[in-house]
Design a protein around this motif. Sequence first.
Motif, PDB file in Angstrom:
ATOM      1  N   MET A  22     -30.139  -2.812   0.585  1.00 59.08           N
ATOM      2  CA  MET A  22     -28.814  -2.834   0.016  1.00 59.08           C
ATOM      3  C   MET A  22     -28.952  -2.993  -1.493  1.00 59.08           C
ATOM      4  O   MET A  22     -29.736  -3.800  -1.966  1.00 59.08           O
ATOM      5  CB  MET A  22     -28.012  -3.996   0.615  1.00 59.08           C
ATOM      6  CG  MET A  22     -26.664  -4.201  -0.040  1.00 59.08           C
ATOM      7  SD  MET A  22     -25.706  -5.528   0.695  1.00 59.08           S
ATOM      8  CE  MET A  22     -25.207  -4.760   2.204  1.00 59.08           C
ATOM      9  N   LYS A  23     -28.206  -2.207  -2.220  1.00 59.94           N
ATOM     10  CA  LYS A  23     -28.175  -2.294  -3.676  1.00 59.94           C
ATOM     11  C   LYS A  23     -26.848  -2.940  -4.067  1.00 59.94           C
ATOM     12  O   LYS A  23     -25.785  -2.363  -3.884  1.00 59.94           O
ATOM     13  CB  LYS A  23     -28.264  -0.904  -4.306  1.00 59.94           C
ATOM     14  CG  LYS A  23     -29.518  -0.140  -3.953  1.00 59.94           C
ATOM     15  CD  LYS A  23     -30.678  -0.636  -4.749  1.00 59.94           C
ATOM     16  CE  LYS A  23     -31.899   0.232  -4.463  1.00 59.94           C
ATOM     17  NZ  LYS A  23     -33.067  -0.248  -5.125  1.00 59.94           N
ATOM     18  N   ILE A  24     -26.924  -4.155  -4.581  1.00 56.83           N
ATOM     19  CA  ILE A  24     -25.721  -4.868  -4.999  1.00 56.83           C
ATOM     20  C   ILE A  24     -25.487  -4.576  -6.476  1.00 56.83           C
ATOM     21  O   ILE A  24     -26.413  -4.631  -7.294  1.00 56.83           O
ATOM     22  CB  ILE A  24     -25.866  -6.380  -4.756  1.00 56.83           C
ATOM     23  CG1 ILE A  24     -26.069  -6.655  -3.268  1.00 56.83           C
ATOM     24  CG2 ILE A  24     -24.638  -7.124  -5.286  1.00 56.83           C
ATOM     25  CD1 ILE A  24     -26.340  -8.113  -2.933  1.00 56.83           C
ATOM     26  N   GLU A  78     -29.743  -9.776  -2.089  1.00 61.06           N
ATOM     27  CA  GLU A  78     -30.079  -8.388  -1.774  1.00 61.06           C
ATOM     28  C   GLU A  78     -30.901  -8.288  -0.496  1.00 61.06           C
ATOM     29  O   GLU A  78     -30.665  -7.418   0.335  1.00 61.06           O
ATOM     30  CB  GLU A  78     -30.813  -7.722  -2.937  1.00 61.06           C
ATOM     31  CG  GLU A  78     -29.853  -7.220  -3.985  1.00 61.06           C
ATOM     32  CD  GLU A  78     -30.345  -5.987  -4.715  1.00 61.06           C
ATOM     33  OE1 GLU A  78     -31.564  -5.761  -4.808  1.00 61.06           O
ATOM     34  OE2 GLU A  78     -29.478  -5.251  -5.199  1.00 61.06           O
ATOM     35  N   GLY A 124     -28.621  -9.007   2.455  1.00 59.29           N
ATOM     36  CA  GLY A 124     -27.733  -7.867   2.685  1.00 59.29           C
ATOM     37  C   GLY A 124     -28.449  -6.735   3.393  1.00 59.29           C
ATOM     38  O   GLY A 124     -27.915  -6.125   4.326  1.00 59.29           O
ATOM     39  N   THR A 125     -29.662  -6.463   2.947  1.00 59.16           N
ATOM     40  CA  THR A 125     -30.458  -5.418   3.580  1.00 59.16           C
ATOM     41  C   THR A 125     -30.777  -5.785   5.029  1.00 59.16           C
ATOM     42  O   THR A 125     -30.665  -4.948   5.934  1.00 59.16           O
ATOM     43  CB  THR A 125     -31.762  -5.178   2.792  1.00 59.16           C
ATOM     44  OG1 THR A 125     -31.410  -4.736   1.474  1.00 59.16           O
ATOM     45  CG2 THR A 125     -32.646  -4.140   3.461  1.00 59.16           C
ATOM     46  N   GLU A 175     -27.612  -5.381   7.117  1.00 62.01           N
ATOM     47  CA  GLU A 175     -27.331  -3.958   7.318  1.00 62.01           C
ATOM     48  C   GLU A 175     -28.267  -3.354   8.365  1.00 62.01           C
ATOM     49  O   GLU A 175     -27.830  -2.628   9.266  1.00 62.01           O
ATOM     50  CB  GLU A 175     -27.487  -3.229   5.988  1.00 62.01           C
ATOM     51  CG  GLU A 175     -27.141  -1.764   6.028  1.00 62.01           C
ATOM     52  CD  GLU A 175     -27.285  -1.105   4.670  1.00 62.01           C
ATOM     53  OE1 GLU A 175     -26.926   0.083   4.587  1.00 62.01           O
ATOM     54  OE2 GLU A 175     -27.767  -1.734   3.709  1.00 62.01           O
TER      55      GLU A 175
END
Length: 95
Positions: free
Chosen positions: A1-3, A49, A52-53, A56
């Motif tokens: 994930m790119k925040i 990050e 989040g990854t 996901e």
Amino acid sequence: MKIKGTCKRDGRDFLVEEVVATGGECPWDGEPFNADYAATLVDALERAEMAGTALEEALRTIADLRPEFTLQETSALEPLREQLARLQARLVRRG
């Protein structure tokens, strides 16, 4: 994930990985986002990050399994929205 984030000083967008790479400084003006807690900030950004990854990827795996249940979107997203709202509120107060 790119925040992605937005600098409160100049309104320019950046990727969290850019802030991590600069040791907590804005990639545009070189000023620290929090001079007193730069290491803590960088660590928290990295963890956000990675988390989040991981979330996901886990949700992708669950969806691929096509289980006989659904997950309640608000139960996963509402705690995140609350913390993001706290950051946004500070932006509005300073702006």
